[in-house]
Each structure stands twice: as structure tokens, then as C-alpha cells.
Scaffold this motif. Structure first.
Motif, PDB file in Angstrom:
ATOM      1  N   UNK A 247       0.786  -1.252   0.009  1.00 35.04           N
ATOM      2  CA  UNK A 247       0.132  -0.137  -0.014  1.00 35.04           C
ATOM      3  C   UNK A 247       0.826   1.246  -0.164  1.00 35.04           C
ATOM      4  N   UNK A 248       1.971   1.257   0.746  1.00 29.45           N
ATOM      5  CA  UNK A 248       2.812   2.334   0.934  1.00 29.45           C
ATOM      6  C   UNK A 248       3.532   2.531  -0.403  1.00 29.45           C
ATOM      7  N   UNK A 249       3.383   1.612  -1.322  1.00 36.57           N
ATOM      8  CA  UNK A 249       4.302   2.070  -2.486  1.00 36.57           C
ATOM      9  C   UNK A 249       3.122   2.300  -3.852  1.00 36.57           C
ATOM     10  N   UNK A 250       1.831   2.113  -3.186  1.00 38.17           N
ATOM     11  CA  UNK A 250       0.622   2.288  -4.180  1.00 38.17           C
ATOM     12  C   UNK A 250       0.543   1.311  -5.298  1.00 38.17           C
ATOM     13  N   UNK A 251       0.887   0.027  -4.848  1.00 36.72           N
ATOM     14  CA  UNK A 251       0.723  -1.255  -5.867  1.00 36.72           C
ATOM     15  C   UNK A 251      -0.705  -1.536  -5.776  1.00 36.72           C
ATOM     16  N   UNK A 252      -1.306  -1.734  -7.198  1.00 43.95           N
ATOM     17  CA  UNK A 252      -2.617  -2.167  -7.242  1.00 43.95           C
ATOM     18  C   UNK A 252      -2.472  -3.788  -7.227  1.00 43.95           C
ATOM     19  N   UNK A 253      -3.606  -4.274  -6.771  1.00 47.95           N
ATOM     20  CA  UNK A 253      -3.803  -5.740  -6.683  1.00 47.95           C
ATOM     21  C   UNK A 253      -4.865  -6.318  -7.858  1.00 47.95           C
ATOM     22  N   UNK A 254      -4.465  -7.345  -8.553  1.00 48.11           N
ATOM     23  CA  UNK A 254      -5.347  -7.726  -9.533  1.00 48.11           C
ATOM     24  C   UNK A 254      -5.975  -9.116  -8.850  1.00 48.11           C
ATOM     25  N   UNK A 255      -7.056  -9.321  -8.513  1.00 45.87           N
ATOM     26  CA  UNK A 255      -7.646 -10.639  -7.718  1.00 45.87           C
ATOM     27  C   UNK A 255      -8.303 -11.448  -8.939  1.00 45.87           C
ATOM     28  N   UNK A 256      -7.572 -12.793  -8.773  1.00 38.68           N
ATOM     29  CA  UNK A 256      -7.984 -13.383  -9.866  1.00 38.68           C
ATOM     30  C   UNK A 256      -9.238 -14.485  -9.249  1.00 38.68           C
ATOM     31  N   UNK A 257      -9.613 -14.494  -8.166  1.00 40.26           N
ATOM     32  CA  UNK A 257     -10.682 -15.086  -7.620  1.00 40.26           C
ATOM     33  C   UNK A 257     -11.427 -14.359  -6.568  1.00 40.26           C
ATOM     34  N   UNK A 258     -12.536 -13.717  -6.980  1.00 35.23           N
ATOM     35  CA  UNK A 258     -13.260 -13.088  -5.601  1.00 35.23           C
ATOM     36  C   UNK A 258     -13.797 -13.817  -4.374  1.00 35.23           C
ATOM     37  N   UNK A 259     -13.749 -15.202  -4.714  1.00 34.36           N
ATOM     38  CA  UNK A 259     -14.429 -15.884  -3.617  1.00 34.36           C
ATOM     39  C   UNK A 259     -13.792 -15.589  -2.219  1.00 34.36           C
TER      40      UNK A 259
END
Length: 288
Positions: free
Chosen positions: A160-172
Motif C-alpha cells: 500500500x505504501x508503494x501504491x501497488x494495485x492488486x489484480x484479484x483472480x478469484x473473488x471468492x
């Protein structure tokens, strides 16, 4: 009020196609449910199409292989569409950058190595160490049998401090593997968002996986029934797409509707659904 049915055949003539969830409906992660397999085969025997719509974070070929190991016959379905398929497309398009840190078990390596035909020759995504990453691709915990989301709080603070975005491949959030409940990528993404991070989702209940399923199904304005046991994924997603929904009460919510998993109590069921502001058209104890 949702209508409780005893078998898919009671309503199947009203639909051309099914968008059917896997885990909790067709299998439990270890073995297939024979009655569910029989119900899907019977629907196809009348000319209906079955799309297995799953939040598995792997390409459909990997899911097919796991179904083969569980002895799910190929004549029980027409297509498999996965959250991994939809999320792969976004990843190769650069949704979270070109250098990504993979948070997930090695069994999900195919998400990176099996490049879709549309991206052959131009899929320049590189898996790198966390310190070098431009973004995160999350397919689940590294060890889904022992780890919980809180184990990643420290790493997420850094991300979060580096501003990284997360791609979630499974919303379960969770699934039941046999008798054991395990956390999925959606639980990790939810924690990251709670901490102020940014996450993107591509499986149920979000539109990209439904758009992909419709494109692969073809056939114009098909009458589609969505089937699933996840109230916040299968039911919410189906309703959001304007589809009729068959809620499988004996899956993740098993035990909430009385002692008989095959016969949900109408009052308990209606109260539970109302509290969650969901109204599936139909409910069944277990898919059959």
C-alpha cells in the motif's frame, strides 16, 4: 419469497442455458456430486447448454483437468469459463503493470505460463520479486491449507505504501475442500482494500466473467439460469446481470436453514435472504 424446488427438472424447460458454479454445487474440491452431474447431463439431453462458471483463478484447461480427476464426465457440460480466464486478459493488457509479484500457490502457475491465443506473441508480463513489482496478481495464499489473510498484513502495508494495485483472480472469500474451509484470493483482496489498497476483480459477481461467458456461449438472447451457493458471488452476480438465479442452500450456507440439507426451511431461508438483501427466484437444497 424464493421458491424451493426439489430438482432442476422442475424448472429447466424455461431455460436455454445454465451458468453453473462448481465448488459447492458440482463438487466439494475432492469428489463430484453424482446427483448434480446427473442433473446437468439431463439438461443437456434436452438441448440445453451448460456453462461451468467458476471463480477458479486458473485458465479453463486447468479446471477441466481437475474435473477429469474428479470423474466429472465431459457430457455434463459444454463450456468452462473461469475467473482466471477473465483476469488473465486484464493482466496481459497491463491492468497492474508489466512486472508483477505473484501472490499464490505454485498450482496457479498456469495463469502466467498458458498464454491465451489473443495474447500470443505480445504477452510481455514478467513475474518478479516483491521489491521489483509494479503490481500484485493474487490467486490465493501461498499455502491455502495453513495461512489466513492476517498473515499478509505486513506485506500489504508495504504494498500500500508503494501504491501497488492488486489484480484479484478469484473473488471468492472461502471454499470448502472436503470438510475443511480454506481462504481464497478474495479474502486477501478484501483485507488489502480494508487497509486502503486498491484491488480489481474479474470473477463473480463482477461483469467481466459474465461478458466472457456470453461471448463464448453465443446464441443471441438465450434464456439463462444462474446456479450457485455463494450469496455474494453467484447470487449477487446473477441478479446483477438480470438473470434468474437458483440458490444452492446446501453449499457454503449449509446448516443455516434447518437440520435437513435437502429440505431448507422456508421461513429460515426467507429471513436469511432478506437480511442479505438477496432474492433468488429459486432455491434447492443440493443440485439434483
Amino acid at each position: 419469497m424464493t421458491r424451493i424446488i426439489q430438482s432442476l427438472s422442475e424448472i429447466s424447460a424455461s431455460y436455454d442455458a445454465l451458468f453453473c458454479d462448481l465448488w459447492g454445487c458440482l463438487h466439494n474440491g475432492v469428489a463430484a456430486f453424482p446427483e448434480a452431474v446427473a442433473a446437468l447431463r439431463a439438461f443437456r439431453a434436452t438441448g440445453g447448454k451448460v456453462v461451468l462458471l467458476t471463480n477458479a483463478p486458473r485458465p479453463q484447461a486447468q479446471v477441466r483437468a481437475s474435473l477429469d480427476r474428479m470423474k466429472v464426465p465431459h457430457d455434463a457440460y459444454d463450456l468452462i469459463v473461469t475467473s482466471g480466464d477473465a483476469a488473465q486478459d486484464a493482466m496481459f493488457a497491463g491492468a497492474v503493470g508489466r512486472k508483477v509479484w505473484h501472490l499464490g500457490p505454485s498450482k496457479d502457475d498456469a495463469f502466467f505460463t498458458e498464454v491465451p491465443e489473443d495474447w500470443q506473441g505480445r504477452a510481455d508480463i514478467e513475474r518478479v520479486a516483491f521489491e521489483e513489482a509494479e503490481g500484485i496478481v493474487c490467486t490465493g495464499p501461498f499455502d491455502e491449507m495453513t495461512e489466513v489473510p492476517e498473515d499478509y498484513r505486513g506485506k500489504f502495508l508495504l504494498a500500500k505504501g508503494r501504491g501497488l494495485k492488486m489484480l484479484c483472480a478469484n473473488p471468492d472469500i472461502v471454499v470448502d475442500m472436503g470438510e475443511r474451509r480454506i481462504y481464497c484470493a478474495g479474502a486477501l483482496a478484501a483485507l488489502y482494500e480494508d487497509m486502503g489498497g486498491e484491488a480489481f476483480y474479474f470473477g463473480k459477481p463482477h461483469p467481466p466473467i459474465y461478458d466472457l461467458a456470453r461471448r463464448r456461449l453465443g446464441g443471441g438472447e438465450a434464456r439463462i439460469l444462474a446456479i450457485g451457493d455463494g450469496i455474494n458471488t453467484d447470487v449477487a452476480g446473477g441478479e446483477g446481470e438480470g438473470l434468474d438465479v437458483l440458490f444452492v442452500a446446501g453449499g457454503l450456507a449449509s446448516g443455516q436453514f434447518g437440520p435437513d440439507g435437502d429440505a431448507p426451511d422456508q421461513t429460515l431461508l426467507d429471513d436469511w435472504l432478506q437480511a442479505r438483501q438477496r432474492a433468488p427466484r429459486y432455491t434447492i437444497g443440493r443440485l439434483r
